[in-house]
Motif scaffolding. Structure first.
Motif, PDB file in Angstrom:
ATOM      1  N   VAL A 196       0.914  -1.251  -0.355  1.00  0.00           N
ATOM      2  CA  VAL A 196       0.043  -0.037   0.111  1.00  0.00           C
ATOM      3  C   VAL A 196       0.886   1.268   0.134  1.00  0.00           C
ATOM      4  CG1 VAL A 196      -1.674   1.099   1.371  1.00  0.00           C
ATOM      5  CG2 VAL A 196      -1.850  -1.378   1.281  1.00  0.00           C
ATOM      6  N   ARG A 197       0.657   2.143  -0.956  1.00  0.00           N
ATOM      7  CA  ARG A 197       1.317   3.397  -0.947  1.00  0.00           C
ATOM      8  C   ARG A 197       0.318   4.619  -0.864  1.00  0.00           C
ATOM      9  NH1 ARG A 197       3.433   7.016  -5.191  1.00  0.00           N
ATOM     10  NH2 ARG A 197       2.888   5.702  -6.835  1.00  0.00           N
ATOM     11  N   ASP A 198       0.613   5.660  -0.064  1.00  0.00           N
ATOM     12  CA  ASP A 198      -0.121   6.970  -0.075  1.00  0.00           C
ATOM     13  C   ASP A 198       0.157   7.803  -1.243  1.00  0.00           C
ATOM     14  OD1 ASP A 198      -1.613   6.667   2.648  1.00  0.00           O
ATOM     15  OD2 ASP A 198       0.303   6.614   3.250  1.00  0.00           O
ATOM     16  N   LEU A 199      -0.940   8.234  -1.776  1.00  0.00           N
ATOM     17  CA  LEU A 199      -0.401   9.030  -2.959  1.00  0.00           C
ATOM     18  C   LEU A 199      -0.245  10.598  -2.798  1.00  0.00           C
ATOM     19  CD1 LEU A 199      -2.890   7.063  -5.198  1.00  0.00           C
ATOM     20  CD2 LEU A 199      -0.330   6.962  -5.562  1.00  0.00           C
ATOM     21  N   LEU A 200      -1.053  11.016  -1.945  1.00  0.00           N
ATOM     22  CA  LEU A 200      -1.033  12.598  -1.566  1.00  0.00           C
ATOM     23  C   LEU A 200       0.222  12.588  -0.608  1.00  0.00           C
ATOM     24  CD1 LEU A 200      -4.877  12.478  -1.722  1.00  0.00           C
ATOM     25  CD2 LEU A 200      -3.591  14.513  -2.671  1.00  0.00           C
ATOM     26  N   VAL A 201       0.949  13.837  -0.960  1.00  0.00           N
ATOM     27  CA  VAL A 201       2.169  14.111  -0.206  1.00  0.00           C
ATOM     28  C   VAL A 201       1.906  15.691   0.172  1.00  0.00           C
ATOM     29  CG1 VAL A 201       3.635  12.422  -1.223  1.00  0.00           C
ATOM     30  CG2 VAL A 201       3.453  14.687  -1.870  1.00  0.00           C
ATOM     31  N   PRO A 202       2.407  16.007   1.178  1.00  0.00           N
ATOM     32  CA  PRO A 202       2.338  17.498   1.574  1.00  0.00           C
ATOM     33  C   PRO A 202       2.937  18.533   0.704  1.00  0.00           C
ATOM     34  CG  PRO A 202       2.770  16.385   3.673  1.00  0.00           C
ATOM     35  CD  PRO A 202       3.122  15.547   2.228  1.00  0.00           C
ATOM     36  N   LEU A 203       2.589  19.608   0.006  1.00  0.00           N
ATOM     37  CA  LEU A 203       3.315  20.144  -0.831  1.00  0.00           C
ATOM     38  C   LEU A 203       3.228  21.778  -0.253  1.00  0.00           C
ATOM     39  CD1 LEU A 203       1.556  19.481  -4.348  1.00  0.00           C
ATOM     40  CD2 LEU A 203       3.837  18.511  -3.543  1.00  0.00           C
ATOM     41  N   ILE A 204       2.152  22.348   0.373  1.00  0.00           N
ATOM     42  CA  ILE A 204       2.320  23.412   0.817  1.00  0.00           C
ATOM     43  C   ILE A 204       1.446  23.350   2.329  1.00  0.00           C
ATOM     44  CG2 ILE A 204       1.099  26.070   0.852  1.00  0.00           C
ATOM     45  CD1 ILE A 204       3.155  25.624  -1.322  1.00  0.00           C
ATOM     46  N   ARG A 205       2.319  23.896   3.406  1.00  0.00           N
ATOM     47  CA  ARG A 205       1.454  24.220   4.619  1.00  0.00           C
ATOM     48  C   ARG A 205       1.795  25.408   5.281  1.00  0.00           C
ATOM     49  NH1 ARG A 205      -0.233  20.325   3.599  1.00  0.00           N
ATOM     50  NH2 ARG A 205      -0.298  18.141   4.432  1.00  0.00           N
ATOM     51  N   ALA A 206       0.678  26.138   5.400  1.00  0.00           N
ATOM     52  CA  ALA A 206       0.310  27.441   5.937  1.00  0.00           C
ATOM     53  C   ALA A 206       1.072  28.634   4.991  1.00  0.00           C
ATOM     54  CB  ALA A 206       0.931  27.480   7.367  1.00  0.00           C
ATOM     55  N   GLY A 207       0.748  28.152   3.655  1.00  0.00           N
ATOM     56  CA  GLY A 207       1.326  28.969   2.821  1.00  0.00           C
ATOM     57  C   GLY A 207       2.783  28.912   2.306  1.00  0.00           C
ATOM     58  N   GLU A 208       3.307  27.847   2.892  1.00  0.00           N
ATOM     59  CA  GLU A 208       4.771  27.834   2.656  1.00  0.00           C
ATOM     60  C   GLU A 208       5.235  26.241   2.161  1.00  0.00           C
ATOM     61  OE1 GLU A 208       7.303  30.243   2.847  1.00  0.00           O
ATOM     62  OE2 GLU A 208       5.630  31.761   3.578  1.00  0.00           O
ATOM     63  N   PRO A 209       6.348  26.350   1.201  1.00  0.00           N
ATOM     64  CA  PRO A 209       6.546  24.714   0.907  1.00  0.00           C
ATOM     65  C   PRO A 209       6.861  23.977   2.019  1.00  0.00           C
ATOM     66  CG  PRO A 209       7.956  26.645  -0.335  1.00  0.00           C
ATOM     67  CD  PRO A 209       7.175  27.247   0.688  1.00  0.00           C
ATOM     68  N   ALA A 210       6.235  22.657   2.078  1.00  0.00           N
ATOM     69  CA  ALA A 210       6.357  21.837   2.964  1.00  0.00           C
ATOM     70  C   ALA A 210       7.615  21.066   2.770  1.00  0.00           C
ATOM     71  CB  ALA A 210       5.257  20.666   2.792  1.00  0.00           C
ATOM     72  N   ALA A 211       8.223  20.961   1.706  1.00  0.00           N
ATOM     73  CA  ALA A 211       9.614  20.463   1.400  1.00  0.00           C
ATOM     74  C   ALA A 211      10.302  21.093  -0.039  1.00  0.00           C
ATOM     75  CB  ALA A 211       9.472  18.887   1.497  1.00  0.00           C
ATOM     76  N   ASP A 212      11.244  20.625   0.034  1.00  0.00           N
ATOM     77  CA  ASP A 212      11.932  21.075  -1.373  1.00  0.00           C
ATOM     78  C   ASP A 212      11.553  20.255  -2.213  1.00  0.00           C
ATOM     79  OD1 ASP A 212      13.782  22.827  -0.049  1.00  0.00           O
ATOM     80  OD2 ASP A 212      15.508  21.361   0.115  1.00  0.00           O
ATOM     81  N   SER A 213      11.199  20.671  -3.419  1.00  0.00           N
ATOM     82  CA  SER A 213      10.506  20.168  -4.592  1.00  0.00           C
ATOM     83  C   SER A 213      11.606  19.081  -5.054  1.00  0.00           C
ATOM     84  CB  SER A 213      10.386  20.972  -5.825  1.00  0.00           C
ATOM     85  OG  SER A 213       9.247  21.866  -5.595  1.00  0.00           O
ATOM     86  N   PRO A 214      11.159  17.777  -5.289  1.00  0.00           N
ATOM     87  CA  PRO A 214      12.163  16.687  -5.834  1.00  0.00           C
ATOM     88  C   PRO A 214      12.437  17.197  -7.103  1.00  0.00           C
ATOM     89  CG  PRO A 214       9.922  15.836  -5.541  1.00  0.00           C
ATOM     90  CD  PRO A 214       9.847  17.217  -5.339  1.00  0.00           C
ATOM     91  N   PRO A 215      13.980  17.077  -7.382  1.00  0.00           N
ATOM     92  CA  PRO A 215      14.645  17.401  -8.702  1.00  0.00           C
ATOM     93  C   PRO A 215      13.847  16.691  -9.713  1.00  0.00           C
ATOM     94  CG  PRO A 215      15.768  15.745  -7.486  1.00  0.00           C
ATOM     95  CD  PRO A 215      14.738  16.110  -6.669  1.00  0.00           C
ATOM     96  N   LEU A 216      13.884  17.203 -11.075  1.00  0.00           N
ATOM     97  CA  LEU A 216      13.289  16.809 -12.325  1.00  0.00           C
ATOM     98  C   LEU A 216      13.682  15.238 -12.518  1.00  0.00           C
ATOM     99  CD1 LEU A 216      11.516  17.294 -14.702  1.00  0.00           C
ATOM    100  CD2 LEU A 216      13.404  18.140 -15.833  1.00  0.00           C
ATOM    101  N   ALA A 217      14.970  15.009 -12.343  1.00  0.00           N
ATOM    102  CA  ALA A 217      15.571  13.645 -12.401  1.00  0.00           C
ATOM    103  C   ALA A 217      14.839  12.798 -11.633  1.00  0.00           C
ATOM    104  CB  ALA A 217      17.005  13.290 -12.144  1.00  0.00           C
ATOM    105  N   SER A 218      14.212  13.027 -10.326  1.00  0.00           N
ATOM    106  CA  SER A 218      13.527  12.106  -9.541  1.00  0.00           C
ATOM    107  C   SER A 218      11.998  11.878 -10.018  1.00  0.00           C
ATOM    108  CB  SER A 218      13.599  12.646  -7.965  1.00  0.00           C
ATOM    109  OG  SER A 218      14.784  12.584  -7.553  1.00  0.00           O
ATOM    110  N   SER A 219      11.610  12.846 -10.667  1.00  0.00           N
ATOM    111  CA  SER A 219      10.185  12.877 -11.064  1.00  0.00           C
ATOM    112  C   SER A 219      10.207  12.069 -12.505  1.00  0.00           C
ATOM    113  CB  SER A 219       9.648  14.275 -11.410  1.00  0.00           C
ATOM    114  OG  SER A 219       9.547  14.869 -10.253  1.00  0.00           O
ATOM    115  N   ARG A 220      11.318  12.410 -13.351  1.00  0.00           N
ATOM    116  CA  ARG A 220      11.414  11.275 -14.531  1.00  0.00           C
ATOM    117  C   ARG A 220      11.610  10.009 -13.957  1.00  0.00           C
ATOM    118  NH1 ARG A 220      14.085  11.983 -19.659  1.00  0.00           N
ATOM    119  NH2 ARG A 220      15.671  10.469 -19.863  1.00  0.00           N
ATOM    120  N   GLU A 221      12.412   9.448 -13.213  1.00  0.00           N
ATOM    121  CA  GLU A 221      12.505   8.263 -12.659  1.00  0.00           C
ATOM    122  C   GLU A 221      11.204   7.722 -12.202  1.00  0.00           C
ATOM    123  OE1 GLU A 221      13.790   4.360 -11.698  1.00  0.00           O
ATOM    124  OE2 GLU A 221      14.860   5.938 -13.014  1.00  0.00           O
TER     125      GLU A 221
END
Length: 437
Positions: free
Chosen positions: A383-408
């Motif tokens: 089982v894998r959760d699909l939704l991850v935090p992107l913004i919390r209280a208007g601020e980025p929740a974490a650094d965006s994954p690099p394009l290479a990671s999204s490509r993988e």
């Protein structure tokens, strides 16, 4: 994160009705009600069996720059009252956003993005969110189908001349995300760090013609002297057989590649491969281009093609230029709300989603369930959760994954589909979605 738009407001990349709704909600006191909006696609474009989430990082950059300065307020002042203009002047999104990772697959009903905050701050983001996600996801899905059809052969995006100049870098990024290897667009190279590719066009060969005839060899020699023996020569300006012979005569058998841009590409690729091999150029690659789409690429799979260059079909989503995503209000002050219009229904309530897979990694099901309910079990599946935090209280929740990671992630996702999910023929979504009430 892409920083190319730093300091350039994105606030007017919107529809007027979002601001007129805001004005009315401020007037009647409903603007501060806590809401959830969700992005999803009711269905996939015709013939598609999966979608690819793309544009998330571009969206987060655009959201950062969604600010109403005086130039933007001057436009809004044409139809808004002073109270609304004051609200816009001070606007900063302060809510939360969860979403599928960029590069993840999605299916009909997948809650790709969940935006939570006051009605006022969420409603003004609708067009910005949909314009980016719909465009980039459409391009990425088309590109993924082409990559699958190419079966590991090199892919070059070259569609800049067939789309809007500002859309071209986004198209290149989405294509690279989905598995393309390079782009001809230099702004995409600068902005996103994508590998660039390109050599010459027919015009360069024609440039070396004169009153005494066609000097194809002179054009080839000039290109090789400038770019080196590893360059790719365009051999079909005049006669392709003579062009290949001249290319090897000028460059020798170590020539990097030859490109074919017209004609029956399958027949010509076979003929050129035989000719190259006979001339000792056994390692010279064959590049084909010219109105290719996933179906043409699949038809060439058995031919001796080494590299595909794709333009028009890619940047128009290969017949599906939008992903068909919508942005709907699903919860107000903790109460689920839903649209009931015929063929445009929505499911109320804030949702979460998990994806079930076999031990081999093959996806078997996606489950969408109410956010306040327990996480579904896997019944023996991973089982894998699909939704991850992107913004919390208007601020980025974490650094965006690099394009290479999204490509993988795209690559792994395509491998995880059931085999029928990679078919180019029309059919049901590759993975069923179950909605738990």
């Amino acid at each position: 994160m892409d920083t190319s738009a730093t300091g350039v407001s994105t606030a007017l990349l919107t529809d007027q009705y979002e601001l007129t709704m805001l004005a009315a909600a401020l007037a009647d006191g409903s603007a501060q009600r806590q809401c959830t909006f969700e992005v999803f696609a009711r269905r996939l474009p015709h013939g598609r069996r999966y979608g690819v989430v793309a544009g998330t990082d571009r969206l987060l950059t655009a959201l950062r720059d969604f600010r109403f300065g005086e130039p933007e307020l001057a436009v809004a002042a044409r139809f808004l009252d002073e109270r609304t203009l004051t609200w816009l002047r001070e606007f900063r999104f302060g809510g939360d956003i969860d979403g599928y990772l960029e590069g993840d697959l999605y299916f009909p009903g997948s809650p790709i993005l969940s935006v939570r905050g006051t009605f006022a701050e969420c409603v003004v983001l609708e067009t910005l969110i949909l314009s980016i996600l719909n465009h980039d996801s459409a391009i990425a899905a088309a590109a993924a189908r082409m990559v699958s059809a190419a079966a590991g052969r090199r892919m070059i995006e070259m569609g800049s001349r067939r789309t809007h100049e500002q859309a071209a870098p986004a198209c290149a990024r989405a294509a690279y995300l989905a598995g393309f290897d390079a782009t001809s667009n230099l702004e995409a190279v600068r902005r996103y760090g994508i590998p660039g590719a390109g050599t010459s066009a027919h015009a360069f060969t024609l440039l070396h013609s004169g009153s005494d005839g066609q000097h194809e060899a002179a054009a080839f020699r000039s290109q090789i002297d400038t770019l080196g023996i590893g360059t790719t020569l365009l051999v079909d300006t005049f006669d392709i057989t003579a062009g290949v012979a001249r290319a090897i005569e000028v460059a020798g058998p170590e020539l990097g590649g030859v490109r074919i841009d017209s004609g029956d590409l399958g027949v010509l690729a076979r003929q050129v491969r035989e000719q190259l091999d006979a001339l000792g150029a056994t390692r010279t690659r064959i590049v084909v281009s010219g109105d290719l789409d996933e179906y043409a690429i699949a038809a060439l799979r058995a031919e001796p093609v080494d590299v595909y260059g794709v333009g028009t079909s890619l940047v128009i989503g290969s017949g599906a230029p939008t992903a068909g995503m919508v942005y709907k209000l699903v919860e107000v002050e903790g109460v689920p709300v839903a649209k009931r219009s015929s063929h445009k229904q929505s499911r109320g309530g804030t949702k979460r989603a998990v994806r079930l897979s076999r031990g081999t990694g093959t996806i078997v099901e996606e489950i969408v369930y109410p956010a306040g309910s327990p996480r579904p079990g896997g019944n023996g599946h991973q089982v894998r959760d699909l939704l991850v935090p992107l913004i919390r209280a208007g601020e980025p929740a974490a650094d965006s994954p690099p394009l290479a990671s999204s490509r993988e992630l795209v690559s792994r996702g395509l491998i995880s589909l059931p085999w029928e999910g990679l078919k180019l023929s029309a059919g049901e979504p590759a993975v069923p979605t179950t909605f738990v009430q």
